[in-house]
Write an enzyme that holds these catalytic residues in place. Structure first.
Site, PDB file in Angstrom:
ATOM      1  N   LYS A  27       0.846  -1.191   0.000  1.00 57.42           N
ATOM      2  CA  LYS A  27       0.000   0.000   0.000  1.00 57.42           C
ATOM      3  C   LYS A  27       0.878   1.236   0.000  1.00 57.42           C
ATOM      4  O   LYS A  27       1.947   1.247   0.599  1.00 57.42           O
ATOM      5  CB  LYS A  27      -0.899  -0.006   1.246  1.00 57.42           C
ATOM      6  CG  LYS A  27      -1.811   1.196   1.401  1.00 57.42           C
ATOM      7  CD  LYS A  27      -2.609   1.071   2.705  1.00 57.42           C
ATOM      8  CE  LYS A  27      -3.471   2.302   2.940  1.00 57.42           C
ATOM      9  NZ  LYS A  27      -4.199   2.200   4.247  1.00 57.42           N
ATOM     10  N   GLN A  28       0.419   2.281  -0.678  1.00 61.94           N
ATOM     11  CA  GLN A  28       1.111   3.567  -0.610  1.00 61.94           C
ATOM     12  C   GLN A  28       0.085   4.667  -0.406  1.00 61.94           C
ATOM     13  O   GLN A  28      -0.891   4.773  -1.156  1.00 61.94           O
ATOM     14  CB  GLN A  28       1.926   3.839  -1.872  1.00 61.94           C
ATOM     15  CG  GLN A  28       2.618   5.203  -1.833  1.00 61.94           C
ATOM     16  CD  GLN A  28       3.649   5.381  -2.933  1.00 61.94           C
ATOM     17  OE1 GLN A  28       4.092   4.401  -3.544  1.00 61.94           O
ATOM     18  NE2 GLN A  28       4.039   6.619  -3.188  1.00 61.94           N
ATOM     19  N   GLY A  29       0.297   5.458   0.632  1.00 64.30           N
ATOM     20  CA  GLY A  29      -0.587   6.575   0.913  1.00 64.30           C
ATOM     21  C   GLY A  29       0.145   7.892   0.779  1.00 64.30           C
ATOM     22  O   GLY A  29       1.261   7.944   0.240  1.00 64.30           O
ATOM     23  N   ALA A  30      -0.467   8.949   1.287  1.00 59.55           N
ATOM     24  CA  ALA A  30       0.130  10.278   1.184  1.00 59.55           C
ATOM     25  C   ALA A  30       1.335  10.437   2.099  1.00 59.55           C
ATOM     26  O   ALA A  30       2.207  11.270   1.853  1.00 59.55           O
ATOM     27  CB  ALA A  30      -0.915  11.334   1.525  1.00 59.55           C
ATOM     28  N   GLU A  31       1.400   9.632   3.168  1.00 56.52           N
ATOM     29  CA  GLU A  31       2.446   9.790   4.171  1.00 56.52           C
ATOM     30  C   GLU A  31       3.483   8.680   4.174  1.00 56.52           C
ATOM     31  O   GLU A  31       4.609   8.889   4.626  1.00 56.52           O
ATOM     32  CB  GLU A  31       1.807   9.877   5.570  1.00 56.52           C
ATOM     33  CG  GLU A  31       0.905  11.073   5.785  1.00 56.52           C
ATOM     34  CD  GLU A  31       1.675  12.385   5.818  1.00 56.52           C
ATOM     35  OE1 GLU A  31       2.800  12.393   6.339  1.00 56.52           O
ATOM     36  OE2 GLU A  31       1.147  13.390   5.310  1.00 56.52           O
TER      37      GLU A  31
ATOM     38  N   LYS B 270       6.487  -0.097   7.680  1.00 56.48           N
ATOM     39  CA  LYS B 270       5.867   1.183   7.376  1.00 56.48           C
ATOM     40  C   LYS B 270       6.978   2.215   7.232  1.00 56.48           C
ATOM     41  O   LYS B 270       7.662   2.545   8.197  1.00 56.48           O
ATOM     42  CB  LYS B 270       4.896   1.605   8.474  1.00 56.48           C
ATOM     43  CG  LYS B 270       4.192   2.925   8.182  1.00 56.48           C
ATOM     44  CD  LYS B 270       3.109   3.219   9.207  1.00 56.48           C
ATOM     45  CE  LYS B 270       2.346   4.483   8.845  1.00 56.48           C
ATOM     46  NZ  LYS B 270       1.248   4.744   9.812  1.00 56.48           N
TER      47      LYS B 270
ATOM     48  N   ASP C 136      -7.881   7.820  12.708  1.00 58.00           N
ATOM     49  CA  ASP C 136      -8.250   7.307  11.387  1.00 58.00           C
ATOM     50  C   ASP C 136      -9.036   6.003  11.544  1.00 58.00           C
ATOM     51  O   ASP C 136      -8.669   4.968  10.992  1.00 58.00           O
ATOM     52  CB  ASP C 136      -7.001   7.090  10.535  1.00 58.00           C
ATOM     53  CG  ASP C 136      -7.325   6.796   9.071  1.00 58.00           C
ATOM     54  OD1 ASP C 136      -8.452   7.110   8.636  1.00 58.00           O
ATOM     55  OD2 ASP C 136      -6.451   6.260   8.364  1.00 58.00           O
TER      56      ASP C 136
END
Length: 230
Positions: A15-19, A35, A138
Site C-alpha cells: 500500500k502507498q498513501g500520502a504519508e 511502514k 483514522d
C-alpha cells in the site's frame, strides 16, 4: 526497498498513501510489515525530518499504550530512525473488518446474527481507547483486522499514524464521527449496525461520556450543514 538488519532483500509493496509506503518483507525469519515514511518535498528538509520523527514517536507511543490497556495491535520488531521505518508483525490469517462485513452482507445468511457481536467488539475497543485518552485519528473498518475464525471476533487495530493522546470530549467526538462517516460510506444502509458500535462504546467508556456524546452530536450537525451547503 533496501535491506535492513536481518531483513530480506525482496519486498512487496502492499500500500502507498500520502504519508508512507507499506511493504511486506521477512525480518529475522518472521513475516513482517514495514511502514516507511518518505520525505515530503514541499516542506523544508529540517522541518520535514522533525515532523516525521514526532509522528513516528506518537505512533509508537500509541501502539505501546494499546498493549498496556489490552487492545490488540501488531508487535513492533524494530525501528529504523534513519529510514523513518517501523518493522512490525505481519498479521497472518486475517481479513479486514471491512471485507468481512461486505462478504457477510453480500451473502444469503443472517447478517445481523453474524455482525452484531462483531460491532459490539469494535465499540468496546474504541471505548477502551477513549477511556484511556487515546485518539486513533483514522478509525475505519479497513484499519481493523479480524483474525480467523471470525466467530471469535478477535480484532487487531492497525495504522496509528494519526494517533495522539488527548482527554478532550471534542477530540473523542471527532474520532467517533470519523468512524461513522467511514462506516456508512463503506457499508451503506448499515445505520443499525453502527448503533451497536455506539451502544458498546458507551458501556466501555464511562469517563465523561455525556460530554463525549454531546460533542459527537455537535460534530455530526456541523458535518450535515457542510454537506447541505456543499
Amino acid at each position: 526497498m533496501s535491506s535492513t538488519l536481518g531483513a530480506s532483500e525482496s519486498s512487496i509493496l502492499l500500500k502507498q498513501g500520502a504519508e508512507s509506503k507499506i511493504h511486506a518483507v521477512t525480518f529475522l525469519g518472521l513475516p513482517t510489515v514495514v511502514k516507511e515514511r518518505f520525505p515530503k518535498t514541499y516542506r523544508h528538509p529540517a522541518l520535514d525530518a522533525s515532523l516525521t520523527r514526532e509522528r513516528m514517536k506518537a505512533e509508537l507511543r500509541a501502539i505501546a499504550k494499546c498493549r498496556q490497556i489490552g487492545v490488540r495491535v501488531p508487535v513492533i520488531y524494530f525501528v529504523d530512525e534513519q529510514k523513518s521505518s517501523i518493522y512490525m508483525e505481519h498479521i497472518q490469517n486475517s481479513n479486514t473488518v471491512r471485507d468481512f462485513i461486505q462478504k457477510v452482507q453480500a451473502g444469503s445468511g443472517d447478517a445481523q446474527r453474524l455482525l452484531v457481536p462483531l460491532m459490539a467488539k469494535v465499540g468496546a475497543i474504541i471505548g477502551t481507547l477513549h477511556s484511556n485518552n487515546l485518539i486513533h485519528g483514522d478509525l475505519t473498518t479497513s484499519n481493523m483486522l479480524l483474525l480467523e475464525p471470525a466467530a471469535d471476533a478477535n480484532i487487531i487495530l492497525i495504522d496509528f499514524g494519526l494517533s495522539y493522546v488527548e482527554a478532550s470530549a471534542e477530540d473523542k467526538g471527532v474520532d467517533l464521527y470519523v468512524l461513522e462517516r467511514a462506516f456508512l460510506s463503506t457499508h451503506p444502509n448499515s445505520e443499525e449496525l453502527f448503533a451497536h458500535i455506539i451502544s458498546a462504546y458507551q458501556e466501555a467508556n464511562k469517563k465523561g461520556l455525556r460530554e463525549v456524546m454531546s460533542k459527537f452530536e455537535e460534530v455530526r450537525l456541523r458535518g450535515r450543514k457542510r454537506s447541505m451547503v456543499g
